[in-house]
Design an enzyme around this catalytic site. Sequence first.
Site, mmCIF file in Angstrom:
data_model
loop_
_atom_site.group_PDB
_atom_site.id
_atom_site.type_symbol
_atom_site.label_atom_id
_atom_site.label_comp_id
_atom_site.label_asym_id
_atom_site.label_seq_id
_atom_site.Cartn_x
_atom_site.Cartn_y
_atom_site.Cartn_z
ATOM 1 C CD GLU A 179 -50.562 2.218 8.358
ATOM 2 O OE1 GLU A 179 -49.542 2.359 9.208
ATOM 3 O OE2 GLU A 179 -51.013 3.085 7.668
ATOM 4 C CD GLU A 308 -54.618 5.086 8.664
ATOM 5 O OE1 GLU A 308 -53.571 5.749 8.693
ATOM 6 O OE2 GLU A 308 -55.045 4.272 9.264
HETATM 7 O O1 AHR Z 1 -53.563 8.005 11.258
HETATM 8 C C1 AHR Z 1 -52.502 7.846 12.001
HETATM 9 C C2 AHR Z 1 -51.666 6.532 11.871
HETATM 10 O O2 AHR Z 1 -51.201 6.717 10.601
HETATM 11 C C3 AHR Z 1 -52.787 5.495 11.703
HETATM 12 O O3 AHR Z 1 -52.768 4.855 13.172
HETATM 13 C C4 AHR Z 1 -51.830 4.330 10.991
HETATM 14 O O4 AHR Z 1 -52.755 3.522 10.598
HETATM 15 C C5 AHR Z 1 -50.901 5.331 9.960
HETATM 16 O O5 AHR Z 1 -49.709 4.762 9.999
#
Ligand code: AHR
Length: 512
Positions: A179, A308
């Site tokens: 991110e 994710e």
């Molecule tokens: O999964 C939780 C968080 O969500 C992670 O650390 C991040 O990459 C995302 O914003």
Amino acid sequence: MSDHRNAPRIVIDLDLPGPVVSRHLYGHFAEHLGRCIYGGFWVGEDSSTPNLAGIRADVVEALRALRVPNLRWPGGCFADEYHWRDGIGPRSERPRMVNSHWGDVVEDNSFGTHEFMALCELLGADPYVNGNVGSGTVRELSEWIEYLTRADDSPMAALRRRNGRDQPWRVPFIGIGNEPWGCGGNMRAEAYADLARRYATYVRNHGENQVYRIAAGANADDYAWTEALMKALGCVSCGDTTAFEAVSLHYYTMSGTWADKGHATSFGQDDYYRTMAAATRIDELLTRHSTVMDRYDPGRRIGLVLDEWGTWWNVEDGTNPGFLYQQNTLRDALVASVHFDAFHRHADRLVMANIAQTVNVLQAMILTDPETGALVLTPTYHVFAMNTGHHDAASLAVHIVGAGTRQVAGGTLPLLSASATTRGDTALVSITNLDADAGCTTVLDLRGRGVTGHSATILTASAIQAHNTPDSPDQVRPQAFEGVRPHPRGLQLELPAHSYVTVELALEETDD
Ligand code: AHR
């Protein structure tokens, strides 16, 4: 017998296998966040909780049944604050740090590189190590891959040996930051794309180890981010892919907004349907990111990695807001099943996906009680278990005809979702009835190959809010499904409201 001539049909050509559904679409994610690592996976060697060199034995046993194909670590946002050299050597001598993203707690680095690799070995999972681009250096990441994977007497291989590990590990997946548009450095797309090229240059293949380098990708519908990364690759079809092999994508499902995401267990039908509309949006996101990628890479050499995904609710009352601990209901299970249907449809571009996260954080497979240590398997765990037959099987095109719909937030939500795969003389069909109230008679219209037998499993409960707790661990669990009858077109299913069903088919042998 009632007349079901107008029942919705799920049409499947059993003799036309498509792209393989990589087992890596069923990947996992373990971050130094809340009680995922500490208390979830790791209890330490001196714990009274039965453990394998510090790793919870019951968690390993439960996850082995899911055939976890890969595990992403150490973050997430934490990855861009993590300095791997702090997590090697004698545990008592490891430096401490502040985990400023997640709860502002002190991290003692007792779970580091060797502990993570031991966990992967216990699970039989491929390691997916996420490097630090936000606050790290090129040298740091380059030396980490050398430490992990080099066999000779190079400086990092020698350091690894001094820390007790002679043989290199196999590390097939490396993430180049996380991110970067947010917690990973607040960068602009073009600036990160250049950095990703630079970092990836020094992530070397040592010996036999071939690294698949994953550039940190877009949030949800940020197609411009994907475009910037694809542009930075140069001419992919000319073979000029010296930078990275894949780009990632993150997408979370919620019924509300980032400010008020909705509650994990106290929700009504409107919340439920908004959640399902948000979950099924993953299909559009995968389609549109793939379309952008196709413009630069028509041969689909570059992979899309959804590293994710999952539900994100307001944290449970009384828990640390930075720990992202949430319960998990039948609704979460159906969010997972519709994601998997989309993943199977996009198997030609989507090469990996990682649910966030495996234990005690967001849409977890496993919850552990902080007081008693009791372990609970969530409804989401059971969807992963019911789907192991899809791993590395060939996708089958599925057409749904005549299914009901519902208007949700200005869009149309189809109430049936399905996908199918085949392997040898078997096929596995997944069907989700998203209707919160009504059952649905559905015909599996099976074409192209004879079906010689079937067995079916169902995951449902009396309410969409049903969930498992240490006192009541089996409120939502898979059971044999008896609602399957022969039908002139194949099979007829009596799907209960809010249910997930898998049907395993035995197929006539073919000469093909
Ligand atoms: O999964 C939780 C968080 O969500 C992670 O650390 C991040 O990459 C995302 O914003």
